[in-house]
Motif scaffolding. Structure first.
Motif, PDB file in Angstrom:
ATOM      1  N   GLU A 195     -56.446  82.764 -25.525  1.00  0.00           N
ATOM      2  CA  GLU A 195     -55.803  82.015 -25.062  1.00  0.00           C
ATOM      3  C   GLU A 195     -54.217  82.359 -25.280  1.00  0.00           C
ATOM      4  OE1 GLU A 195     -55.880  83.339 -21.469  1.00  0.00           O
ATOM      5  OE2 GLU A 195     -58.979  83.956 -22.209  1.00  0.00           O
ATOM      6  N   PRO A 196     -53.440  82.828 -24.524  1.00  0.00           N
ATOM      7  CA  PRO A 196     -52.346  82.407 -25.491  1.00  0.00           C
ATOM      8  C   PRO A 196     -51.612  81.288 -24.796  1.00  0.00           C
ATOM      9  CG  PRO A 196     -51.793  83.770 -23.267  1.00  0.00           C
ATOM     10  CD  PRO A 196     -53.231  83.904 -23.389  1.00  0.00           C
ATOM     11  N   ASN A 197     -51.798  80.565 -23.686  1.00  0.00           N
ATOM     12  CA  ASN A 197     -51.924  79.042 -23.214  1.00  0.00           C
ATOM     13  C   ASN A 197     -52.481  78.376 -22.869  1.00  0.00           C
ATOM     14  OD1 ASN A 197     -49.181  80.430 -22.595  1.00  0.00           O
ATOM     15  ND2 ASN A 197     -49.038  80.830 -20.645  1.00  0.00           N
ATOM     16  N   ARG A 198     -52.161  77.043 -23.707  1.00  0.00           N
ATOM     17  CA  ARG A 198     -53.348  76.125 -23.141  1.00  0.00           C
ATOM     18  C   ARG A 198     -52.987  74.548 -22.534  1.00  0.00           C
ATOM     19  NH1 ARG A 198     -57.327  73.994 -28.321  1.00  0.00           N
ATOM     20  NH2 ARG A 198     -58.355  72.694 -26.822  1.00  0.00           N
ATOM     21  N   ARG A 199     -53.953  74.362 -21.828  1.00  0.00           N
ATOM     22  CA  ARG A 199     -53.011  72.872 -20.919  1.00  0.00           C
ATOM     23  C   ARG A 199     -53.274  71.935 -22.274  1.00  0.00           C
ATOM     24  NH1 ARG A 199     -56.003  71.184 -15.836  1.00  0.00           N
ATOM     25  NH2 ARG A 199     -57.196  69.851 -16.720  1.00  0.00           N
ATOM     26  N   VAL A 200     -51.892  70.818 -21.913  1.00  0.00           N
ATOM     27  CA  VAL A 200     -52.014  69.558 -22.747  1.00  0.00           C
ATOM     28  C   VAL A 200     -52.313  68.213 -22.183  1.00  0.00           C
ATOM     29  CG1 VAL A 200     -50.500  67.965 -24.722  1.00  0.00           C
ATOM     30  CG2 VAL A 200     -50.107  70.222 -24.444  1.00  0.00           C
ATOM     31  N   ASP A 201     -53.211  67.998 -22.419  1.00  0.00           N
ATOM     32  CA  ASP A 201     -54.362  66.432 -20.895  1.00  0.00           C
ATOM     33  C   ASP A 201     -53.893  65.455 -22.025  1.00  0.00           C
ATOM     34  OD1 ASP A 201     -54.974  68.832 -19.561  1.00  0.00           O
ATOM     35  OD2 ASP A 201     -56.574  68.353 -19.683  1.00  0.00           O
ATOM     36  N   ILE A 202     -52.784  64.753 -21.224  1.00  0.00           N
ATOM     37  CA  ILE A 202     -52.952  63.164 -21.298  1.00  0.00           C
ATOM     38  C   ILE A 202     -53.036  62.156 -20.509  1.00  0.00           C
ATOM     39  CG2 ILE A 202     -51.746  63.988 -23.743  1.00  0.00           C
ATOM     40  CD1 ILE A 202     -49.386  62.172 -21.554  1.00  0.00           C
ATOM     41  N   THR A 203     -53.428  60.604 -20.410  1.00  0.00           N
ATOM     42  CA  THR A 203     -53.943  59.905 -19.898  1.00  0.00           C
ATOM     43  C   THR A 203     -52.722  58.752 -20.448  1.00  0.00           C
ATOM     44  OG1 THR A 203     -55.586  60.595 -19.728  1.00  0.00           O
ATOM     45  CG2 THR A 203     -54.903  58.249 -18.369  1.00  0.00           C
ATOM     46  N   VAL A 204     -52.079  57.765 -18.997  1.00  0.00           N
ATOM     47  CA  VAL A 204     -51.496  57.374 -19.251  1.00  0.00           C
ATOM     48  C   VAL A 204     -51.198  56.349 -18.454  1.00  0.00           C
ATOM     49  CG1 VAL A 204     -48.611  56.334 -18.909  1.00  0.00           C
ATOM     50  CG2 VAL A 204     -49.411  58.815 -19.751  1.00  0.00           C
ATOM     51  N   ARG A 205     -51.333  54.806 -18.665  1.00  0.00           N
ATOM     52  CA  ARG A 205     -51.284  54.198 -17.901  1.00  0.00           C
ATOM     53  C   ARG A 205     -49.949  52.952 -17.619  1.00  0.00           C
ATOM     54  NH1 ARG A 205     -55.303  50.495 -22.361  1.00  0.00           N
ATOM     55  NH2 ARG A 205     -57.442  51.683 -22.173  1.00  0.00           N
ATOM     56  N   VAL A 206     -49.581  52.882 -16.190  1.00  0.00           N
ATOM     57  CA  VAL A 206     -49.158  52.078 -15.345  1.00  0.00           C
ATOM     58  C   VAL A 206     -49.643  50.352 -14.705  1.00  0.00           C
ATOM     59  CG1 VAL A 206     -46.916  51.955 -13.483  1.00  0.00           C
ATOM     60  CG2 VAL A 206     -47.641  54.259 -15.452  1.00  0.00           C
ATOM     61  N   PRO A 235     -45.373  71.875 -14.648  1.00  0.00           N
ATOM     62  CA  PRO A 235     -46.718  70.622 -14.824  1.00  0.00           C
ATOM     63  C   PRO A 235     -46.711  69.862 -13.322  1.00  0.00           C
ATOM     64  CG  PRO A 235     -44.256  71.070 -16.231  1.00  0.00           C
ATOM     65  CD  PRO A 235     -45.153  72.342 -14.911  1.00  0.00           C
ATOM     66  N   SER A 236     -48.385  69.137 -13.928  1.00  0.00           N
ATOM     67  CA  SER A 236     -48.713  68.658 -12.377  1.00  0.00           C
ATOM     68  C   SER A 236     -48.331  67.143 -13.450  1.00  0.00           C
ATOM     69  CB  SER A 236     -49.639  68.633 -12.036  1.00  0.00           C
ATOM     70  OG  SER A 236     -50.654  68.803 -12.677  1.00  0.00           O
ATOM     71  N   VAL A 237     -48.454  66.076 -12.596  1.00  0.00           N
ATOM     72  CA  VAL A 237     -48.296  64.979 -13.060  1.00  0.00           C
ATOM     73  C   VAL A 237     -48.992  64.047 -11.957  1.00  0.00           C
ATOM     74  CG1 VAL A 237     -47.525  62.360 -14.036  1.00  0.00           C
ATOM     75  CG2 VAL A 237     -46.710  64.478 -15.031  1.00  0.00           C
ATOM     76  N   VAL A 251     -51.720  63.551 -16.461  1.00  0.00           N
ATOM     77  CA  VAL A 251     -49.852  64.064 -17.201  1.00  0.00           C
ATOM     78  C   VAL A 251     -50.663  65.854 -17.741  1.00  0.00           C
ATOM     79  CG1 VAL A 251     -48.292  64.689 -18.842  1.00  0.00           C
ATOM     80  CG2 VAL A 251     -48.484  61.685 -17.803  1.00  0.00           C
ATOM     81  N   ARG A 252     -49.972  66.601 -17.141  1.00  0.00           N
ATOM     82  CA  ARG A 252     -51.025  67.916 -16.915  1.00  0.00           C
ATOM     83  C   ARG A 252     -50.537  69.375 -17.433  1.00  0.00           C
ATOM     84  NH1 ARG A 252     -54.851  64.806 -17.568  1.00  0.00           N
ATOM     85  NH2 ARG A 252     -56.494  64.608 -16.972  1.00  0.00           N
ATOM     86  N   PRO A 253     -49.222  69.213 -18.294  1.00  0.00           N
ATOM     87  CA  PRO A 253     -48.498  69.976 -18.541  1.00  0.00           C
ATOM     88  C   PRO A 253     -49.214  71.572 -19.972  1.00  0.00           C
ATOM     89  CG  PRO A 253     -47.862  68.415 -20.014  1.00  0.00           C
ATOM     90  CD  PRO A 253     -49.104  68.028 -19.245  1.00  0.00           C
ATOM     91  N   TRP A 254     -48.870  72.978 -19.747  1.00  0.00           N
ATOM     92  CA  TRP A 254     -48.977  73.733 -20.498  1.00  0.00           C
ATOM     93  C   TRP A 254     -48.246  73.614 -21.310  1.00  0.00           C
ATOM     94  CZ3 TRP A 254     -53.683  76.682 -19.221  1.00  0.00           C
ATOM     95  CH2 TRP A 254     -54.323  76.350 -17.723  1.00  0.00           C
ATOM     96  N   ALA A 255     -48.414  74.799 -22.625  1.00  0.00           N
ATOM     97  CA  ALA A 255     -48.163  75.337 -24.471  1.00  0.00           C
ATOM     98  C   ALA A 255     -48.180  76.260 -24.559  1.00  0.00           C
ATOM     99  CB  ALA A 255     -47.722  73.688 -25.283  1.00  0.00           C
ATOM    100  N   LEU A 264     -49.493  67.560 -28.117  1.00  0.00           N
ATOM    101  CA  LEU A 264     -51.380  66.900 -27.153  1.00  0.00           C
ATOM    102  C   LEU A 264     -51.013  65.863 -28.386  1.00  0.00           C
ATOM    103  CD1 LEU A 264     -53.912  66.167 -26.166  1.00  0.00           C
ATOM    104  CD2 LEU A 264     -54.988  67.376 -28.093  1.00  0.00           C
ATOM    105  N   THR A 265     -49.667  65.417 -29.267  1.00  0.00           N
ATOM    106  CA  THR A 265     -50.109  64.323 -30.584  1.00  0.00           C
ATOM    107  C   THR A 265     -48.849  63.896 -30.566  1.00  0.00           C
ATOM    108  OG1 THR A 265     -49.335  65.403 -32.173  1.00  0.00           O
ATOM    109  CG2 THR A 265     -52.112  65.301 -32.382  1.00  0.00           C
ATOM    110  N   ASP A 266     -47.746  64.478 -30.187  1.00  0.00           N
ATOM    111  CA  ASP A 266     -46.444  63.625 -29.657  1.00  0.00           C
ATOM    112  C   ASP A 266     -46.419  63.439 -28.496  1.00  0.00           C
ATOM    113  OD1 ASP A 266     -44.167  63.130 -31.102  1.00  0.00           O
ATOM    114  OD2 ASP A 266     -42.935  64.756 -29.755  1.00  0.00           O
ATOM    115  N   LEU A 267     -46.427  64.157 -27.022  1.00  0.00           N
ATOM    116  CA  LEU A 267     -46.481  63.537 -26.458  1.00  0.00           C
ATOM    117  C   LEU A 267     -47.070  62.274 -25.807  1.00  0.00           C
ATOM    118  CD1 LEU A 267     -45.022  65.060 -23.632  1.00  0.00           C
ATOM    119  CD2 LEU A 267     -47.076  65.066 -23.071  1.00  0.00           C
ATOM    120  N   PRO A 268     -47.760  61.870 -26.479  1.00  0.00           N
ATOM    121  CA  PRO A 268     -48.048  60.111 -25.926  1.00  0.00           C
ATOM    122  C   PRO A 268     -46.809  58.882 -26.634  1.00  0.00           C
ATOM    123  CG  PRO A 268     -50.246  61.210 -26.436  1.00  0.00           C
ATOM    124  CD  PRO A 268     -49.206  62.229 -26.281  1.00  0.00           C
ATOM    125  N   ARG A 269     -46.281  59.856 -27.753  1.00  0.00           N
ATOM    126  CA  ARG A 269     -45.601  58.349 -28.698  1.00  0.00           C
ATOM    127  C   ARG A 269     -44.616  58.778 -27.608  1.00  0.00           C
ATOM    128  NH1 ARG A 269     -40.846  59.529 -31.186  1.00  0.00           N
ATOM    129  NH2 ARG A 269     -40.782  62.378 -31.208  1.00  0.00           N
TER     130      ARG A 269
END
Length: 304
Positions: A195-206, A235-237, A251-255, A264-269
């Motif tokens: 697939e050309p696009n893939r969703r980046v899935d991360i979870t953020v605590r607040v 993207p959806s949050v 946090v569900r953006p696409w790339a 996936l590795t840089d977005l949490p930073r």
């Protein structure tokens, strides 16, 4: 010597050196005479078989070249790789069959012999034949190709090659694995490259004392400004769940597929830096040791 030769009965006289020498001499004379009488015929038959094999290999090579050139059949890189390895052995087998037929062998006998040999080999190599069948099923359905990242059989890696019995996969930590084709075919095959696009899935605590709407707006702004993330799909949050001491935001953006791992590795930073800049604290659980009611028995208190 004459008695042994005519009757086939072996006695102690065979130990006589003169008898043994005579028998060997007679055998050598018989073999030499047979070669003298049949050598020209045998040589011609061998040349016919060799020529048939050579001609079949040439025809198969030309056919394979035309098939790739004209693209009458859509071939994946995996099919091309396997075809380059198999067309010569297949052509050799066909050439041997035609060669034996040309020198007078009965085709029915050849087919019967091949069938009997196939049954014997099938019983002896059941696992290998199941791998072969699975390999053809994989080629027919095309679930992956060379250089695709797949997940199958408990392995994650890049497909490098495929043979009739196994598939070569190189993992991300540099291990080269040969996976039996039947194990791949019997398992779920996840292709992460098709697939050309893939969703980046991360979870953020607040924390509960933070402004949730403001945190969501900041995350939306963060993903909107990142060039490696796609604007479409949007993207959806959103609030994913409520925990004992914090709220989890999904946090569900696409790339693009080639940028997925980097995001996936840089977005949490980036989220941690942006929240620190905006004054939003990311909560974490920790354990606080306090004095208990009795000496030597500390009370463990889990706090935010």
């Amino acid at each position: 010597q004459a008695i042994i030769r005519n009757t086939g009965e072996i006695s102690e006289r065979v130990l006589d050196p003169r008898v043994v020498g005579g028998l060997i001499k007679d055998l050598a004379t018989t073999v030499a005479q047979w070669f003298k009488d049949n050598a020209p015929t045998i040589l011609v038959k061998i040349l016919i078989i060799v020529f048939a094999v050579f001609l079949c290999r040439l025809i198969f090579r030309i056919f394979w070249w035309l098939l790739r050139l004209t693209r009458l059949v859509k071939l994946t890189r995996l099919m091309l790789q396997l075809g380059n390895s198999l067309h010569n052995p297949i052509a050799t087998i066909v050439g041997l069959f035609i060669g034996f037929w040309l020198i007078g062998a009965n085709p029915t006998t050849l087919l019967t012999g091949a069938g009997v040999a196939g049954v014997i080999i099938g019983f002896a190599l059941q696992d290998s034949l199941s791998n072969l069948a699975a390999g053809f099923f994989i080629l027919a359905t095309r679930p992956f190709d060379v250089d695709d990242v797949i997940v199958t059989g408990g392995v994650v890696g890049t497909v490098k090659a495929m043979w009739i019995a196994n598939t070569t996969v190189v993992t991300f930590d540099g291990r080269r694995l040969l996976i039996p084709n039947r194990k791949i075919w019997a398992d779920i095959i996840e292709n992460r490259s098709v697939e050309p696009n893939r969703r980046v899935d991360i979870t953020v605590r607040v924390g509960f004392d933070e402004d949730i709407d403001r945190a969501i707006a900041i995350l939306h702004d963060l993903v909107a400004k990142e060039d490696k993330l796609l604007k479409t799909p949007e993207p959806s949050v959103f609030v994913a769940s409520w925990k004992d001491s914090w709220v989890e935001l999904a946090v569900r953006p696409w790339a693009r597929n080639e940028n997925w791992w980097a995001m996936l590795t840089d977005l949490p930073r980036q989220v941690a830096l942006r929240f620190a800049e905006e004054g939003i604290e990311i909560p974490f659980p920790h354990v606080e040791m306090t004095d208990g009611s009795r000496p030597g028995h500390p009370k463990i208190k889990e706090t935010q």
